[in-house]
Write a protein that holds these residues in place. Structure first.
Motif, PDB file in Angstrom:
ATOM      1  N   ASP A  29       0.829  -1.211   0.000  1.00 15.94           N
ATOM      2  CA  ASP A  29       0.000   0.000   0.000  1.00 15.94           C
ATOM      3  C   ASP A  29       0.865   1.263   0.000  1.00 15.94           C
ATOM      4  O   ASP A  29       0.620   2.197  -0.760  1.00 15.94           O
ATOM      5  N   VAL A  30       1.883   1.283   0.853  1.00 13.85           N
ATOM      6  CA  VAL A  30       2.763   2.454   0.949  1.00 13.85           C
ATOM      7  C   VAL A  30       3.560   2.623  -0.353  1.00 13.85           C
ATOM      8  O   VAL A  30       3.636   3.716  -0.923  1.00 13.85           O
ATOM      9  N   ALA A  31       4.119   1.519  -0.850  1.00  6.67           N
ATOM     10  CA  ALA A  31       4.960   1.581  -2.055  1.00  6.67           C
ATOM     11  C   ALA A  31       4.143   1.991  -3.281  1.00  6.67           C
ATOM     12  O   ALA A  31       4.621   2.767  -4.113  1.00  6.67           O
ATOM     13  N   THR A  32       2.914   1.471  -3.392  1.00  2.39           N
ATOM     14  CA  THR A  32       2.080   1.805  -4.563  1.00  2.39           C
ATOM     15  C   THR A  32       1.854   3.309  -4.639  1.00  2.39           C
ATOM     16  O   THR A  32       2.023   3.926  -5.689  1.00  2.39           O
ATOM     17  N   LEU A  33       1.489   3.911  -3.503  1.00  5.60           N
ATOM     18  CA  LEU A  33       1.191   5.347  -3.523  1.00  5.60           C
ATOM     19  C   LEU A  33       2.467   6.165  -3.745  1.00  5.60           C
ATOM     20  O   LEU A  33       2.458   7.134  -4.496  1.00  5.60           O
ATOM     21  N   GLY A  54      -4.676  -5.578  -9.150  1.00  2.00           N
ATOM     22  CA  GLY A  54      -5.713  -4.546  -9.086  1.00  2.00           C
ATOM     23  C   GLY A  54      -5.133  -3.161  -8.958  1.00  2.00           C
ATOM     24  O   GLY A  54      -5.785  -2.181  -9.297  1.00  2.00           O
ATOM     25  N   GLY A  55      -3.891  -3.055  -8.471  1.00  2.30           N
ATOM     26  CA  GLY A  55      -3.215  -1.760  -8.457  1.00  2.30           C
ATOM     27  C   GLY A  55      -3.729  -0.760  -7.439  1.00  2.30           C
ATOM     28  O   GLY A  55      -3.424   0.422  -7.523  1.00  2.30           O
ATOM     29  N   LYS A  56      -4.517  -1.231  -6.473  1.00  2.00           N
ATOM     30  CA  LYS A  56      -5.071  -0.278  -5.499  1.00  2.00           C
ATOM     31  C   LYS A  56      -4.074   0.022  -4.381  1.00  2.00           C
ATOM     32  O   LYS A  56      -3.325  -0.857  -3.967  1.00  2.00           O
ATOM     33  N   SER A  57      -4.107   1.261  -3.874  1.00  2.00           N
ATOM     34  CA  SER A  57      -3.400   1.536  -2.619  1.00  2.00           C
ATOM     35  C   SER A  57      -4.396   2.126  -1.634  1.00  2.00           C
ATOM     36  O   SER A  57      -5.359   2.785  -2.046  1.00  2.00           O
ATOM     37  N   GLY A  72      -4.994   5.291  -4.327  1.00  2.00           N
ATOM     38  CA  GLY A  72      -5.142   5.458  -5.768  1.00  2.00           C
ATOM     39  C   GLY A  72      -5.103   4.117  -6.480  1.00  2.00           C
ATOM     40  O   GLY A  72      -5.127   3.055  -5.830  1.00  2.00           O
ATOM     41  N   PHE A  73      -5.062   4.176  -7.810  1.00  2.00           N
ATOM     42  CA  PHE A  73      -4.889   2.977  -8.644  1.00  2.00           C
ATOM     43  C   PHE A  73      -3.580   3.162  -9.397  1.00  2.00           C
ATOM     44  O   PHE A  73      -3.427   4.131 -10.141  1.00  2.00           O
ATOM     45  N   TYR A  74      -2.624   2.268  -9.213  1.00  2.00           N
ATOM     46  CA  TYR A  74      -1.349   2.400  -9.915  1.00  2.00           C
ATOM     47  C   TYR A  74      -0.653   1.036  -9.966  1.00  2.00           C
ATOM     48  O   TYR A  74       0.197   0.723  -9.140  1.00  2.00           O
ATOM     49  N   PRO A  75      -1.042   0.195 -10.931  1.00  2.00           N
ATOM     50  CA  PRO A  75      -0.513  -1.182 -10.960  1.00  2.00           C
ATOM     51  C   PRO A  75       1.000  -1.234 -11.172  1.00  2.00           C
ATOM     52  O   PRO A  75       1.556  -0.368 -11.866  1.00  2.00           O
ATOM     53  N   ILE A  94     -11.161  -7.784 -12.255  1.00  2.00           N
ATOM     54  CA  ILE A  94     -10.575  -6.451 -12.452  1.00  2.00           C
ATOM     55  C   ILE A  94     -10.541  -6.055 -13.926  1.00  2.00           C
ATOM     56  O   ILE A  94     -10.554  -4.881 -14.243  1.00  2.00           O
ATOM     57  N   GLU A  95     -10.563  -7.055 -14.811  1.00  2.00           N
ATOM     58  CA  GLU A  95     -10.588  -6.683 -16.231  1.00  2.00           C
ATOM     59  C   GLU A  95     -11.977  -6.219 -16.669  1.00  2.00           C
ATOM     60  O   GLU A  95     -12.102  -5.332 -17.500  1.00  2.00           O
ATOM     61  N   VAL A  96     -13.043  -6.824 -16.105  1.00  2.00           N
ATOM     62  CA  VAL A  96     -14.383  -6.363 -16.508  1.00  2.00           C
ATOM     63  C   VAL A  96     -14.799  -5.114 -15.742  1.00  2.00           C
ATOM     64  O   VAL A  96     -15.684  -4.382 -16.183  1.00  2.00           O
ATOM     65  N   ASP A  97     -14.166  -4.850 -14.601  1.00  2.00           N
ATOM     66  CA  ASP A  97     -14.613  -3.727 -13.767  1.00  2.00           C
ATOM     67  C   ASP A  97     -13.435  -3.166 -12.977  1.00  2.00           C
ATOM     68  O   ASP A  97     -13.383  -3.257 -11.753  1.00  2.00           O
ATOM     69  N   GLU A  98     -12.484  -2.542 -13.696  1.00  3.44           N
ATOM     70  CA  GLU A  98     -11.237  -2.118 -13.049  1.00  3.44           C
ATOM     71  C   GLU A  98     -11.484  -1.160 -11.879  1.00  3.44           C
ATOM     72  O   GLU A  98     -10.770  -1.175 -10.880  1.00  3.44           O
ATOM     73  N   PHE A  99     -12.496  -0.298 -12.013  1.00  2.00           N
ATOM     74  CA  PHE A  99     -12.648   0.751 -10.998  1.00  2.00           C
ATOM     75  C   PHE A  99     -13.766   0.480  -9.993  1.00  2.00           C
ATOM     76  O   PHE A  99     -14.352   1.393  -9.429  1.00  2.00           O
ATOM     77  N   ASP A 100     -14.094  -0.816  -9.796  1.00  2.00           N
ATOM     78  CA  ASP A 100     -14.904  -1.187  -8.636  1.00  2.00           C
ATOM     79  C   ASP A 100     -16.346  -0.669  -8.673  1.00  2.00           C
ATOM     80  O   ASP A 100     -16.852  -0.188  -7.664  1.00  2.00           O
TER      81      ASP A 100
END
Ligand SMILES: NC(=O)c1ccc[n+]([C@@H]2O[C@H](COP(=O)([O-])OP(=O)(O)OC[C@H]3O[C@@H](n4cnc5c(N)ncnc54)[C@H](O)[C@@H]3O)[C@@H](O)[C@H]2O)c1
Ligand SMILES: [Zn+2]
Length: 360
Positions: free
Chosen positions: A100-104, A131-134, A147-150, A218-224
């Protein structure tokens, strides 16, 4: 212990381009061969990294109170200190907290640098790595910003699971079975078959089956917004139990008990199907291996539970949003129930029943 020869590969589509998951032995060494400019790691891997990498890693204590914006800022300062430029890269090594920390930090540094991940807990291998979520805690609110940052590549080595505490291992299996169950009857049956296979080979099967299932969501609905919301199965009950128990129940365990509560909620309305009973039996086995449900029931603050449930951000103004087992489609669906004292009582009764441990 069975050896895993050829690594498995999975490509994930996302709005920022495809990224790759590699599952096999020696994946940390593989990731280091790509010469990251900076390594951000759980402190417990300090000596392991010393023998494998010449640089000085940024070490983090993987605790929930440490998952803050000031830790993200600390990582960013360290990145600047080693001269990381936009064409450099970061490697993160750890479980969900480090991730989580590293993604952001990777998303914010110079408006985004390339990064890769070596997930080291079973939960992060089977669930959070995709999913790329932080999610970062702010004040007393868990996961308030993010954020989202895969990452570019996810390197999974099942060997990391060998040293996990039993509760952390159970948390990983509980999140994994949740994903497999939500993907539909066939995936759930495949999961039950591979979950009993021993050693790293069995774990590799569990990880690749679960990630393939999560990839679909996550491919059909990346943003939840729609299908991916089904993955909240067990979570609305679970998050409220985490709060009500003052976090005595770890997240994955609370989600497991949340799934049992959802089954119990439905069992008040109709007989459970064979598949639902099988899920209940499997989840109960994992939960009871690591926690005393009766003790947890006794020590839970039920007023706090109700307040936490009521304020879950997934609900709407006039109704509670529950993900419940159903007999159609994939087997779980969103059900919105009237926001009222009665509904809250039914939710609490389902969770209390799950904690008392009697069969639904
Ligand atoms: N971003 C997402 O999509 C997402 C999804 C789910 C959960 N999360 C977050 O993940 C966090 C929980 O992460 P987690 O369950 O992976 O655990 P963690 O990162 O909190 O680590 C749990 C403990 O295991 C230790 N550990 C890590 N790897 C180990 C290993 N290989 N052997 C022995 N010990 C090891 C850590 O030092 C720590 O003490 C929560 O903060 C949660 O909010 C994020
Ligand atoms: Zn979860």
């Amino acid at each position: 212990m069975s050896a895993v020869s050829e690594p498995r590969r999975l490509t994930i589509g996302s709005s920022t381009g495809p990224y790759e998951v590699i599952i096999g032995t020696g994946q940390l060494a593989e990731a280091l061969q790509a010469m990251p400019t900076v390594v951000v790691a759980d402190r417990i891997f300090e000596s392991m990294l010393t023998g494998m990498w010449d640089g000085r890693p940024v070490l983090l204590d993987a605790t929930e109170p440490n998952k803050t914006l000031s830790t993200v800022e600390h990582v960013i300062q360290e990145m600047k200190l080693v001269g990381l430029r936009r064409d450099g890269s970061m490697l993160a090594v750890g479980g969900g907290v480090v991730q989580d920390v590293a993604t952001l930090a990777a998303q914010l540094y110079m408006r985004g640098i390339s990064w890769s991940l070596v997930p080291t807990t079973l939960m992060s291998m089977t669930d959070s790595c995709l999913g790329g979520k932080s999610s970062i805690n702010v004040g007393s609110t868990k996961n308030l910003v993010g954020g989202f940052y895969p990452p570019q590549t996810i390197h999974i080595d099942p060997i990391f699971a060998d040293t996990l505490a039993p509760a952390d291992l159970a948390c990983g299996y509980l999140e994994a079975v949740k994903i497999a169950y939500c993907r539909g009857p066939e995936t759930f049956l495949d999961y039950l078959r591979v979950a009993t296979e021993p050693g790293h080979a069995g774990l590799t099967e569990v990880v690749s089956l679960t990630l393939s299932a999560k990839r679909w969501f996550i491919e059909v609905d990346e943003f939840d917004r729609a299908e991916r919301r089904m993955l909240n199965f067990g979570h609305t009950f679970g998050h409220a139990l985490e709060a009500g128990s003052h976090f005595a129940a770890k997240h994955g365990i609370a989600v497991g008990i949340g799934m049992l509560a959802a089954l119990r909620y439905v069992a008040e309305e109709r007989a459970l199907t064979e598949r639902e009973v099988a899920l209940g039996d499997y989840v109960s086995g994992l939960v009871d291996g690591v926690i005393d449900r009766v003790d947890l029931h006794r020590s839970t603050d039920w007023e706090l539970f109700r307040t936490a449930f009521d304020s879950d951000k997934k609900h709407r103004a006039n109704c509670y949003a529950l993900i419940l087992p159903c007999q159609e489609g994939l087997g779980v669906a969103l059900r919105e129930i009237e926001r009222s004292g009665d509904s809250l009582q039914r939710v609490q009764a389902a969770l209390e029943g799950a904690l008392r441990g009697s069969k639904p």
